[in-house]
Design a protein around this motif. Structure first.
Motif, PDB file in Angstrom:
ATOM      1  N   ASP A  42     -37.695  -2.315 -18.365  1.00 34.14           N
ATOM      2  CA  ASP A  42     -36.484  -1.839 -19.026  1.00 34.14           C
ATOM      3  C   ASP A  42     -35.313  -2.677 -18.550  1.00 34.14           C
ATOM      4  OD1 ASP A  42     -37.847   0.171 -20.341  1.00 34.14           O
ATOM      5  OD2 ASP A  42     -37.586   1.605 -18.670  1.00 34.14           O
ATOM      6  N   ILE A  43     -34.451  -3.065 -19.523  1.00 31.10           N
ATOM      7  CA  ILE A  43     -33.257  -3.844 -19.168  1.00 31.10           C
ATOM      8  C   ILE A  43     -32.170  -2.853 -18.786  1.00 31.10           C
ATOM      9  CG2 ILE A  43     -31.563  -5.513 -19.964  1.00 31.10           C
ATOM     10  CD1 ILE A  43     -33.653  -6.582 -21.900  1.00 31.10           C
ATOM     11  N   ALA A  44     -31.864  -2.823 -17.492  1.00 30.36           N
ATOM     12  CA  ALA A  44     -30.882  -1.854 -17.001  1.00 30.36           C
ATOM     13  C   ALA A  44     -29.465  -2.333 -17.248  1.00 30.36           C
ATOM     14  CB  ALA A  44     -31.086  -1.597 -15.497  1.00 30.36           C
ATOM     15  N   SER A  45     -29.204  -3.640 -17.084  1.00 24.68           N
ATOM     16  CA  SER A  45     -27.843  -4.157 -17.292  1.00 24.68           C
ATOM     17  C   SER A  45     -27.928  -5.651 -17.499  1.00 24.68           C
ATOM     18  CB  SER A  45     -26.952  -3.856 -16.070  1.00 24.68           C
ATOM     19  OG  SER A  45     -27.461  -4.487 -14.915  1.00 24.68           O
ATOM     20  N   THR A  46     -26.851  -6.198 -18.057  1.00 28.37           N
ATOM     21  CA  THR A  46     -26.757  -7.648 -18.271  1.00 28.37           C
ATOM     22  C   THR A  46     -25.359  -8.096 -17.914  1.00 28.37           C
ATOM     23  OG1 THR A  46     -26.092  -7.327 -20.574  1.00 28.37           O
ATOM     24  CG2 THR A  46     -28.455  -7.592 -20.135  1.00 28.37           C
ATOM     25  N   ARG A  47     -25.258  -9.353 -17.532  1.00 30.93           N
ATOM     26  CA  ARG A  47     -23.940  -9.982 -17.327  1.00 30.93           C
ATOM     27  C   ARG A  47     -24.098 -11.463 -17.625  1.00 30.93           C
ATOM     28  NH1 ARG A  47     -25.768  -8.822 -12.148  1.00 30.93           N
ATOM     29  NH2 ARG A  47     -25.991 -10.650 -10.775  1.00 30.93           N
ATOM     30  N   SER A  48     -23.009 -12.057 -18.128  1.00 31.67           N
ATOM     31  CA  SER A  48     -23.073 -13.444 -18.598  1.00 31.67           C
ATOM     32  C   SER A  48     -21.878 -14.207 -18.075  1.00 31.67           C
ATOM     33  CB  SER A  48     -23.110 -13.513 -20.121  1.00 31.67           C
ATOM     34  OG  SER A  48     -21.929 -12.936 -20.657  1.00 31.67           O
ATOM     35  N   ILE A  54     -16.703 -31.908 -15.582  1.00 33.16           N
ATOM     36  CA  ILE A  54     -16.541 -33.246 -16.171  1.00 33.16           C
ATOM     37  C   ILE A  54     -16.654 -34.254 -15.043  1.00 33.16           C
ATOM     38  CG2 ILE A  54     -15.010 -34.803 -17.397  1.00 33.16           C
ATOM     39  CD1 ILE A  54     -13.716 -32.349 -18.667  1.00 33.16           C
ATOM     40  N   VAL A  55     -17.566 -35.174 -15.170  1.00 38.37           N
ATOM     41  CA  VAL A  55     -17.788 -36.213 -14.167  1.00 38.37           C
ATOM     42  C   VAL A  55     -17.853 -37.552 -14.899  1.00 38.37           C
ATOM     43  CG1 VAL A  55     -19.302 -37.093 -12.388  1.00 38.37           C
ATOM     44  CG2 VAL A  55     -19.066 -34.622 -12.708  1.00 38.37           C
ATOM     45  N   ASN A  56     -16.890 -38.505 -14.600  1.00 39.78           N
ATOM     46  CA  ASN A  56     -16.827 -39.845 -15.196  1.00 39.78           C
ATOM     47  C   ASN A  56     -16.783 -39.780 -16.713  1.00 39.78           C
ATOM     48  OD1 ASN A  56     -16.961 -41.027 -12.635  1.00 39.78           O
ATOM     49  ND2 ASN A  56     -19.229 -41.043 -12.693  1.00 39.78           N
ATOM     50  N   GLY A  57     -15.996 -38.877 -17.244  1.00 40.44           N
ATOM     51  CA  GLY A  57     -15.803 -38.763 -18.671  1.00 40.44           C
ATOM     52  C   GLY A  57     -16.909 -38.064 -19.403  1.00 40.44           C
ATOM     53  N   VAL A  58     -17.887 -37.546 -18.692  1.00 39.24           N
ATOM     54  CA  VAL A  58     -19.004 -36.837 -19.315  1.00 39.24           C
ATOM     55  C   VAL A  58     -18.886 -35.381 -18.953  1.00 39.24           C
ATOM     56  CG1 VAL A  58     -21.494 -36.623 -19.485  1.00 39.24           C
ATOM     57  CG2 VAL A  58     -20.467 -38.886 -19.208  1.00 39.24           C
ATOM     58  N   GLY A  59     -18.871 -34.517 -19.933  1.00 38.45           N
ATOM     59  CA  GLY A  59     -18.752 -33.099 -19.693  1.00 38.45           C
ATOM     60  C   GLY A  59     -20.100 -32.421 -19.649  1.00 38.45           C
ATOM     61  N   GLN A  60     -20.181 -31.334 -18.882  1.00 39.66           N
ATOM     62  CA  GLN A  60     -21.418 -30.552 -18.778  1.00 39.66           C
ATOM     63  C   GLN A  60     -21.050 -29.094 -18.938  1.00 39.66           C
ATOM     64  OE1 GLN A  60     -23.561 -30.055 -15.002  1.00 39.66           O
ATOM     65  NE2 GLN A  60     -25.329 -31.034 -16.028  1.00 39.66           N
ATOM     66  N   LEU A  61     -21.690 -28.457 -19.917  1.00 45.01           N
ATOM     67  CA  LEU A  61     -21.436 -27.059 -20.234  1.00 45.01           C
ATOM     68  C   LEU A  61     -22.653 -26.240 -19.821  1.00 45.01           C
ATOM     69  CD1 LEU A  61     -19.571 -24.951 -21.566  1.00 45.01           C
ATOM     70  CD2 LEU A  61     -20.741 -25.421 -23.742  1.00 45.01           C
ATOM     71  N   LYS A  62     -22.408 -25.179 -18.994  1.00 39.34           N
ATOM     72  CA  LYS A  62     -23.502 -24.341 -18.488  1.00 39.34           C
ATOM     73  C   LYS A  62     -23.242 -22.921 -18.940  1.00 39.34           C
ATOM     74  CE  LYS A  62     -25.064 -24.961 -14.354  1.00 39.34           C
ATOM     75  NZ  LYS A  62     -25.175 -24.962 -12.894  1.00 39.34           N
ATOM     76  N   SER A  63     -24.295 -22.286 -19.545  1.00 36.30           N
ATOM     77  CA  SER A  63     -24.236 -20.902 -19.991  1.00 36.30           C
ATOM     78  C   SER A  63     -25.338 -20.128 -19.291  1.00 36.30           C
ATOM     79  CB  SER A  63     -24.407 -20.818 -21.526  1.00 36.30           C
ATOM     80  OG  SER A  63     -24.377 -19.480 -21.932  1.00 36.30           O
ATOM     81  N   GLN A  64     -25.019 -18.932 -18.776  1.00 37.83           N
ATOM     82  CA  GLN A  64     -25.974 -18.178 -17.957  1.00 37.83           C
ATOM     83  C   GLN A  64     -25.924 -16.709 -18.317  1.00 37.83           C
ATOM     84  OE1 GLN A  64     -25.360 -17.527 -13.605  1.00 37.83           O
ATOM     85  NE2 GLN A  64     -27.117 -18.939 -13.436  1.00 37.83           N
ATOM     86  N   MET A  65     -27.137 -16.091 -18.376  1.00 38.53           N
ATOM     87  CA  MET A  65     -27.261 -14.661 -18.646  1.00 38.53           C
ATOM     88  C   MET A  65     -28.169 -14.059 -17.566  1.00 38.53           C
ATOM     89  SD  MET A  65     -26.577 -11.996 -20.486  1.00 38.53           S
ATOM     90  CE  MET A  65     -26.036 -12.562 -22.099  1.00 38.53           C
ATOM     91  N   VAL A  66     -27.727 -12.955 -16.930  1.00 43.36           N
ATOM     92  CA  VAL A  66     -28.486 -12.290 -15.866  1.00 43.36           C
ATOM     93  C   VAL A  66     -28.902 -10.930 -16.371  1.00 43.36           C
ATOM     94  CG1 VAL A  66     -28.450 -11.444 -13.494  1.00 43.36           C
ATOM     95  CG2 VAL A  66     -27.187 -13.528 -14.096  1.00 43.36           C
ATOM     96  N   TYR A  67     -30.230 -10.655 -16.340  1.00 45.69           N
ATOM     97  CA  TYR A  67     -30.791  -9.388 -16.791  1.00 45.69           C
ATOM     98  C   TYR A  67     -31.281  -8.602 -15.548  1.00 45.69           C
ATOM     99  CZ  TYR A  67     -30.854 -11.602 -21.367  1.00 45.69           C
ATOM    100  OH  TYR A  67     -30.499 -12.267 -22.509  1.00 45.69           O
ATOM    101  N   GLU A  68     -30.876  -7.334 -15.423  1.00 41.76           N
ATOM    102  CA  GLU A  68     -31.345  -6.436 -14.357  1.00 41.76           C
ATOM    103  C   GLU A  68     -32.519  -5.654 -14.911  1.00 41.76           C
ATOM    104  OE1 GLU A  68     -30.935  -5.171 -10.386  1.00 41.76           O
ATOM    105  OE2 GLU A  68     -29.631  -6.568 -11.463  1.00 41.76           O
ATOM    106  N   LEU A  69     -33.752  -5.953 -14.421  1.00 46.73           N
ATOM    107  CA  LEU A  69     -34.973  -5.374 -14.957  1.00 46.73           C
ATOM    108  C   LEU A  69     -35.517  -4.306 -14.024  1.00 46.73           C
ATOM    109  CD1 LEU A  69     -36.796  -8.612 -16.163  1.00 46.73           C
ATOM    110  CD2 LEU A  69     -35.161  -7.168 -17.408  1.00 46.73           C
ATOM    111  N   VAL A  70     -36.035  -3.224 -14.568  1.00 46.11           N
ATOM    112  CA  VAL A  70     -36.652  -2.136 -13.819  1.00 46.11           C
ATOM    113  C   VAL A  70     -38.059  -1.957 -14.353  1.00 46.11           C
ATOM    114  CG1 VAL A  70     -36.575   0.308 -13.208  1.00 46.11           C
ATOM    115  CG2 VAL A  70     -34.433  -0.994 -13.471  1.00 46.11           C
ATOM    116  N   PRO A  71     -39.092  -2.065 -13.506  1.00 45.80           N
ATOM    117  CA  PRO A  71     -40.478  -1.942 -14.002  1.00 45.80           C
ATOM    118  C   PRO A  71     -40.751  -0.524 -14.505  1.00 45.80           C
ATOM    119  CG  PRO A  71     -40.448  -2.057 -11.601  1.00 45.80           C
ATOM    120  CD  PRO A  71     -39.060  -2.358 -12.045  1.00 45.80           C
TER     121      PRO A  71
END
Length: 554
Positions: A42-48, A54-71
């Motif tokens: 069961d997904i108890a909670s989520t957060r994102s 940007i390093v030497n004119g190159v950008g890096q975009l990171k997206s993250q989702m955390v799911y709190e699972l209960v067996p």
């Protein structure tokens, strides 16, 4: 996934992260991944969250989702792979993850029940052990109490047997008046315990003839030059000198004739003397008065707990003018040394006297100095105070020729003391004592003492006396349980020397056994060490010496 094993009822985290690079200056949007269902959990909670770097004119975009699972239940589960697609059509997928959900632990009540059951079993097993320990403790306590009761009983029974053994029965007549008016005497038995002093010597150690001192005649001393008028004249002059000393000291000393006699004997015999007595018995006054009768040096040292050996013998002092160390001699460098209250100084100070008293020399660092003759140490000590005092060692006490116990004056003598000293303006009148002899006179007296004849029979008597302190049973004396250590050969030497000096003062050119008996107690009382049994029976060294004196025949 933060962990691959989890207990049922606990939660775990499932993290999904997407990363995309882009050229700097171009707008980029990365869709956050969404998961709506995970089999077995069961997904108890989520957060994102999103972040851009940007390093030497190159950008890096990171997206993250955390799911709190209960067996949902225990078992083995696999989180399937998920596919994600960005806005520009790029695709990404996750890997399958295996998760083990373990059964929940036993409940607290079950744990408590198990613990209680275990405690009951342990208690049932420990009951016999506790009973055994209590029984052993009670048995040990009873044994200790039995010892406390038995030891005094055994000691008292032994004491009763000893008293009964030394008890003398005597019949006394008691006057009894009968009813008819007649007076009769009825004998009764009265118990009179008598302390046994010495047994008769049944088998002497060596064969000799028992003889009283009065039985000796001039024929027993064939080696003596009694017809030597020059020797007799010198002895008479020595007696006159002794009487002068006695007369001068008596100007300030009332009574204490025995004390004065032994002070003069120590002066003539070239031996040190220890005076023991309660305060106020004129011990110090007698020594100071005796020292004033001789034209020589006199030093008084007041022994205290903070006294140092350097205060007694001297030390080395640095001289800044000459840049050298110089020897500063202490008060021990004198002819007459009064060691007042010697037992108040610690052992290290008392030991500083050993070399000077026996070898007549003092060592300061690496240099040895001879003491000038005559050298005499006259010490006093108080026997009743124990706080702040240090018992003299046997080696220290053995250096003294005499140990004199000073007693109280008589009633009439104390009356004279009050009239002479208590009513006077000055209580200390030692200044009125005049010198009557010098160093040469003292050395002449000591030389004359060496000429006093001692017969071999008297020497044998002295040796038997000293030997009886070591082996009393060989002389029929019941003192083995009372003597811990007997006298050393130094006692034989000092006893002979003291007997010679006593004979000289009495005006004789030869020594009698009476001379030995006159000085025996003062020479031996501090050299015979009693046992603990003697102390328990209230038998001191004086009683032991007196028993030897009475038990060893002449």
């Amino acid at each position: 996934m933060d962990k691959d094993k989890v207990e049922f009822g606990e939660s775990l985290q499932f993290v999904v992260t997407l990363t995309q690079e882009y050229a700097y200056g171009r707008t980029q949007n990365l869709q956050i991944p969404q998961i709506s269902n995970i089999p077995g959990f069961d997904i108890a909670s989520t957060r994102s969250g999103q972040s851009t770097t940007i390093v030497n004119g190159v950008g890096q975009l990171k997206s993250q989702m955390v799911y709190e699972l209960v067996p949902q239940k225990p078992g083995e589960f696999t989180i399937p792979a998920f596919n994600f697609k960005s806005q520009n059509g790029e695709e990404a997928s996750s890997k399958p993850i295996k998760i083990t959900v373990m059964p929940p632990p036993a409940s607290n009540s079950a744990k408590n029940d198990a613990n209680n059951s275990s405690d009951e079993q342990n208690f049932e097993q420990s009951e016999p052990k506790a009973a055994t320990s209590i029984f052993k403790a009670l048995l040990m306590l009873g044994f200790i109490l039995l010892l406390f009761i038995a030891i005094p009983f055994i000691y008292l029974s032994q004491r009763a047997k000893k008293i009964a053994k030394n008890t003398k029965w005597e019949e006394d007549a008691v006057v009894v008046e009968a009813k008819n008016g007649e007076v009769k005497s009825a004998p009764i038995k009265v118990v009179k315990p008598i302390r046994k002093t010495a047994k008769a010597a049944e088998t002497p150690k060596t064969a000799y003839t028992t003889k009283k001192s009065s039985d000796y005649n001039l024929g027993d001393y064939k080696k003596m030059n009694l017809d030597n008028p020059e020797l007799q004249k010198r002895i008479e002059l020595a007696g006159e000198t002794v009487e002068k000393i006695r007369k001068e000291v008596k100007k300030v000393l009332v009574g204490q004739d025995e004390l004065l006699d032994f002070l003069i004997l120590a002066l003539v015999a070239d031996g040190h003397i220890l005076l023991e007595g309660v305060p106020g018995l004129a011990k110090t006054l007698a020594i100071k008065a005796l020292a004033r009768t001789v034209k020589t040096n006199f030093s008084r040292i007041q022994f205290t707990p903070d006294l140092l050996p350097a205060d007694l013998i001297g030390t080395r002092i640095f001289n800044q003018k000459t840049n050298e160390f110089q020897t500063h001699k202490g008060p021990i460098f004198s002819n007459f040394v009064l060691a007042d209250e010697i037992n108040r100084a610690p052992a290290k100070v008392q030991s500083a006297l050993l070399e000077s008293m026996e070898e007549r020399q003092v060592t300061i660092e690496h240099e040895t100095f001879k003491l000038t003759e005559p050298f005499l140490v006259l010490a006093t000590q108080n026997p009743i105070e124990t706080e702040g005092t240090y018992t003299l060692s046997e080696a220290q006490v053995d250096r003294f020729l005499f140990k004199v116990v000073v007693d109280y004056p008589s009633f009439d003598e104390e009356r004279i003391i009050v009239k002479r000293m208590g009513l006077a303006e000055k209580s200390h009148q030692v200044g009125i004592v005049e010198p009557v002899l010098d160093v040469k006179d003292i050395m002449a007296l000591r030389t004359l003492t060496q000429e006093i004849y001692v017969d071999d029979k008297v020497v044998d008597y002295i040796l038997r006396i000293v030997d009886a302190t070591r082996s009393p049973q060989e002389y029929g004396l019941d003192l083995s349980n009372y003597i811990r250590f007997g006298a050393s050969p130094r006692a034989s030497i000092y006893l002979t020397r003291a007997a010679r000096s006593h004979a000289l003062i009495k005006g004789r050119a030869y020594v009698l056994p009476d001379d030995v008996k006159a000085v025996m107690k003062e020479v031996l009382r501090h050299r015979v060490i009693p046992t603990y049994e003697a102390e328990a029976d209230e038998v001191d060294s004086d009683a032991i010496v007196e028993t030897i004196k009475q038990g060893v025949p002449v």
